[in-house]
Design a protein around this motif. Structure first.
Motif, short mmCIF file in Angstrom:
data_model
loop_
_atom_site.label_atom_id
_atom_site.label_comp_id
_atom_site.label_asym_id
_atom_site.label_seq_id
_atom_site.Cartn_x
_atom_site.Cartn_y
_atom_site.Cartn_z
N TYR A 134 10.91 -7.69 4.28
CA TYR A 134 9.64 -8.45 4.86
C TYR A 134 10.41 -9.47 6.03
O TYR A 134 11.55 -10.02 5.45
CB TYR A 134 8.72 -9.34 3.94
N ARG A 142 6.70 -1.88 -0.57
CA ARG A 142 5.62 -1.45 0.83
C ARG A 142 4.33 -1.44 -0.04
O ARG A 142 4.32 -0.54 -0.76
CB ARG A 142 6.18 -0.33 1.36
N MET A 143 3.44 -2.21 0.54
CA MET A 143 2.02 -2.12 0.18
C MET A 143 1.09 -1.72 1.03
O MET A 143 -0.24 -1.56 0.83
CB MET A 143 1.54 -3.62 -0.09
N ALA A 144 1.67 -1.14 2.19
CA ALA A 144 0.45 -0.35 3.10
C ALA A 144 1.52 0.48 4.02
O ALA A 144 2.74 0.33 4.29
CB ALA A 144 -0.09 -1.46 4.20
N PRO A 154 2.70 0.68 -5.85
CA PRO A 154 1.80 -0.63 -5.73
C PRO A 154 0.36 -0.66 -6.23
O PRO A 154 0.07 -1.65 -6.84
CB PRO A 154 1.87 -0.92 -4.04
N LEU A 167 -2.01 -10.88 -4.38
CA LEU A 167 -1.13 -9.79 -4.42
C LEU A 167 -1.99 -8.44 -4.81
O LEU A 167 -1.74 -7.33 -4.23
CB LEU A 167 0.01 -10.12 -5.18
N ARG A 187 -4.18 -7.49 -2.09
CA ARG A 187 -3.49 -6.95 -0.92
C ARG A 187 -2.91 -5.35 -1.11
O ARG A 187 -2.92 -4.51 -0.27
CB ARG A 187 -2.13 -7.71 -0.62
N ALA A 188 -2.49 -5.13 -2.25
CA ALA A 188 -2.00 -3.88 -2.71
C ALA A 188 -3.26 -2.92 -2.50
O ALA A 188 -3.13 -1.89 -2.24
CB ALA A 188 -1.65 -3.90 -4.13
N GLY A 201 -4.21 -2.36 1.22
CA GLY A 201 -2.88 -1.66 2.18
C GLY A 201 -3.10 -0.01 1.55
O GLY A 201 -3.00 0.70 2.48
N GLU A 225 1.88 -7.79 7.79
CA GLU A 225 3.14 -8.32 7.05
C GLU A 225 2.87 -9.71 6.38
O GLU A 225 3.23 -10.18 5.54
CB GLU A 225 4.19 -7.97 7.76
N ASP A 254 0.87 -9.86 3.53
CA ASP A 254 1.76 -9.51 2.27
C ASP A 254 2.44 -10.54 1.89
O ASP A 254 2.54 -10.87 0.37
CB ASP A 254 2.26 -8.18 2.65
N ALA A 263 0.89 -13.36 0.00
CA ALA A 263 0.41 -12.83 -1.34
C ALA A 263 1.58 -13.22 -2.20
O ALA A 263 1.61 -13.48 -3.38
CB ALA A 263 0.02 -11.47 -1.15
#
Length: 258
Positions: free
Chosen positions: A109, A118-120, A130, A203, A206-207, A210, A218, A221, A224
């Motif tokens: 990041y 990586r969440m998306a 995630p 968090l 966001r997970a 994504g 980014e 994320d 979060a």
């Protein structure tokens, strides 16, 4: 332990003015995470999950001791308490090592000093971890909140059942009444529960965004992840401050006036 392991890596990246992927072996660019970035992502995931699991153990212990004292006295032993820490750490380490085996993708990041999963963006194999991580965190948050709310209810009931002191002969010793001691624990539990929930929810949100809304942001994320880090920094200070005698005396006097 998490701060002591992660901070030197970040300081080294700033000292050499290079990203984590470029600093460690195996990484040639920001888009290709190296060994150091993968290790950083593992440590971030581990130290986000392991303390949460330990907080759940503490919340369960508090709830059992207040709501089910006979069961607690009979089944909760020192040996069990000593075994919970290594067991929780081992389970979290096995779970957080899944991205190193291909189930999930470590990602660097901005500004190059953070790495996390990586969440998306990506397929089910990349986004499955995630979502699983966020679901587990969400279940732990709900369980901790439920245990703490139940403990607060028991503490409130205990405080209400305590006889109130009357008369000048006992007024001077009212600072040490059980009523106020239970009130101290009640306020402390309430604040730590609210703080933990606020820091953990970004968090989780966001997970899911994504994975299911394909929302790659980014900066969001990173915010979060920062929220999750704030919890481990502020929580001990809240506990320390609220356990000091000066603050407890101030709180008791304020509650009496109210």
């Amino acid at each position: 332990l998490g701060k002591c392991l992660l901070s030197p890596i970040v300081l080294a990246a700033y000292a050499y003015n290079r990203s984590l992927s470029e600093l460690g072996p195996g990484g040639h660019s920001d888009s290709e995470p190296g060994v150091l970035c993968q290790l950083f992502a593992f440590l971030m995931a581990f130290f986000g999950l392991a303390p949460t699991l330990l907080l759940l153990a503490m919340a369960l212990e508090c709830w059992l001791s207040l709501g089910h004292p006979y069961f607690y006295r009979r089944h909760v032993t020192r040996r069990l308490g000593a075994a919970l820490g290594p067991a929780a750490a081992g389970l979290c380490a096995l779970f957080c090592a899944l991205p190193l085996l291909g189930f999930g993708v470590p990602m660097q990041y901005c500004p190059g000093t953070w790495c996390f999963i990586r969440m998306a963006g990506g397929g089910p194999r990349q986004l499955g971890f995630p979502v699983l991580y966020a679901s587990l965190m969400g279940l732990l948050v709900l369980a901790i909140g439920a245990c703490n709310v139940s403990s607060m209810r028991h503490l409130y009931g205990m405080a209400r059942r305590q006889p109130r002191c009357r008369g000048a002969s006992v007024a001077s010793s009212s600072d040490t009444t059980p009523h106020m001691e239970e009130l101290d624990h009640l306020v402390l539990l309430g604040l730590m529960t609210v703080l933990f929930t606020i820091c953990s929810l970004p968090l989780i949100i966001r997970a899911y965004m994504g994975a299911f809304a394909n929302d790659f942001d980014e900066n969001a994320d990173l915010s979060a992840l920062r929220f999750l880090s704030v919890n481990s920094i502020v929580d001990p200070w809240v506990f320390i401050i609220f356990r000091t005698s000066v603050f407890r005396t101030f709180l008791r006097r304020l509650c009496r006036r109210l």
